[in-house]
Scaffold this active site. Structure first.
Site: not given
Ligand code: F6P
Length: 459
Positions: A164, A371
């Site tokens: 992602h 991003d």
């Molecule tokens: O963008 C990558 C990601 O892992 C998303 O899937 C998630 O919403 C965001 O970063 C925040 O991640 P975390 O709160 O698990 O560190």
């Protein structure tokens, strides 16, 4: 019967412990919505961390039983693993490198060991529930080693991996001391997906130059398997945002917010607190815009929502201070008794308030330094029921590849950003409608359900 198993670092719920009971807060995120069509069916499952460290064995049992009813399997991580795997290698090594913030990267063997240990824990949890005829879809940068770990134990199982976040260019990726192990880990999958064609190209280039495995048209021929690599740009739950924008609760919120803000124009900006999001540069550009175009003072305000995130990682704490100081300095310098340039909120809001901000905003500024995709810009477009509004979007966001009707900017070019704000605030309404309509057509069609279908069909 064969089943599908989703694996990601976080489960689509977060546990909260109060007194002696556990509460489960469902995630509002797009991924949770998109994948609910899969994991909630039949024997399918979602394996992941429930977001807290749980010590007592009886509590773990209780949580396992509660989540089992919802087709979820928890992976419990100790405080130390959360520190060294989640905050450490995932968010203090991979995250900065993959977002081209090399100056923040911590290359520490202890953190990598914790990453291996945590990936093994996820592997054990998968092996507890998986069999050879299942399909396993693994998500994101916290679990790059998992595809190969599972492959070793279940050689014929179908494994998909989707990343992602961006995949950096070979020249950047190769700086990681454990680069080959990471690539080998990913190559355990049958299908590796990225948001953009560029990410996919960077990955293929690293595979051929570091692992010495050639590829042709996105097909990697490893020893005895073919691995397919492709781009699958992720969409949003379009209907959810369009419906929320029309809901009576959202409209009440808008009326309430408008009565506090008056008739001025609004620019909205919504992000997790993260250095990849370009918050300081966005604030500085807005300040300079107000100075270069003083006729807009008292006529436009920036609503800036920053959602707390990863606050145990030092860079995130420092960024919070930088943003606090900048907002304070800009407001202190330019505010009038009847006007505040920036309305800054360091917290999350419920969906209806976010929808009200999107509805009210003349402009959305989504200007990350880097991003993987960025879904906020897509949510803004879906919420524009009257089709007026302008999106200023960084060309460094994966979403810019699909949303070419936005005003695209390079976030390092402050002059360009200032001019983009001016252009957005003065764009004739007919022109806004043309651009928003075109972007809405794209986002309606390529929504989250389409994304899930495309990936699963291919897998
Ligand atoms: O963008 C990558 C990601 O892992 C998303 O899937 C998630 O919403 C965001 O970063 C925040 O991640 P975390 O709160 O698990 O560190």
């Amino acid at each position: 019967m064969s089943k599908t198993i989703i694996v990601s670092n976080r489960l689509p719920v977060r546990i909260i412990q109060e007194d002696n009971s556990f509460y489960y807060i469902p995630s509002e995120g797009g991924l949770a919505t998109g994948l609910s069509s899969i994991y909630k069916q039949g024997d399918n499952l979602w394996v992941g961390w429930p977001g807290e460290s749980v010590k007592k064995e009886e509590d773990k049992e209780q949580i396992r039983a509660d989540l089992r009813k919802e087709n979820m399997t928890p992976v419990f991580l100790s405080k130390k693993l959360i520190q060294n795997f989640y905050e450490g290698f995932s968010n203090d090594t991979i995250w900065p490198v993959f977002h081209y913030f090399l100056q923040f990267a911590n290359f520490d063997h202890k953190l990598f060991d914790a990453y291996v240990e945590a990936n093994k824990k996820f592997c054990d949890a998968v092996l507890d529930v998986a069999s050879e005829d299942d399909t396993i879809w693994i998500h994101d940068y916290q679990l790059l080693l998992l595809p190969q770990m599972v492959r070793k134990k279940l050689p014929h199982v179908g494994i998909g991996f989707f990343q992602h976040i961006p995949f950096p260019s070979y020249e950047v990726f190769r700086m990681i001391p454990w680069r080959k192990k990471i690539l080998r880990g990913m190559l355990g999958a049958d299908l590796v997906g990225f948001h953009t064609y560029d990410d996919m190209r960077h990955f293929l280039s690293s595979v051929s130059r570091l692992a010495g495995i050639p590829n042709s048209r996105g097909r990697i021929e490893a020893a005895n398997r073919i691995i397919e690599v492709d781009s699958f740009p992720m969409g949003i739950d379009y209907q959810k945002y369009a419906l929320s924008a029309a809901s009576p609760k959202t409209i009440d919120k808008e009326i309430q917010f408008r009565s506090s803000l008056g008739n001025q124009k609004l620019i909205v900006s919504i992000d997790r607190l993260d250095y990849s999001k370009g918050l300081p540069k966005r604030l500085e550009a807005f300040e300079q815009f107000l100075i270069q175009y003083p006729e807009f003072q008292e006529k436009v305000s920036l609503i800036m929502v920053v959602v707390p995130s990863r606050d145990n990682v030092p860079q995130y704490r420092e960024l919070k201070e930088t943003v606090d100081l900048l907002v304070g300095r800009i407001n202190g310098r330019l505010a009038k008794l009847n006007w505040m340039p920036i309305h800054y909120f360091y917290r999350s809001f419920e969906l209806e308030s976010i929808s009200a901000f999107y509805r009210m905003a003349h402009v959305a500024m989504v200007t990350p330094m880097r991003d993987g995709m960025n879904l906020v810009c897509k949510e803004f477009i879906a919420s524009k029921l009257d089709k007026t509004g302008v999106l200023v979007l960084s060309e460094m966001a994966g979403a810019s590849k699909e949303l070419s009707d936005a005003i695209l900017i390079n976030p390092n070019n402050s002059e360009q950003m200032i001019e983009a704000i001016h252009q957005a605030l003065t764009m004739p309404e007919e022109e806004q409608i043309v651009h928003i309509s075109l972007m809405q057509e794209t986002l309606k069609r390529y929504n989250i359900h389409h994304w899930v279908k495309m990936f699963m069909n291919r897998l």
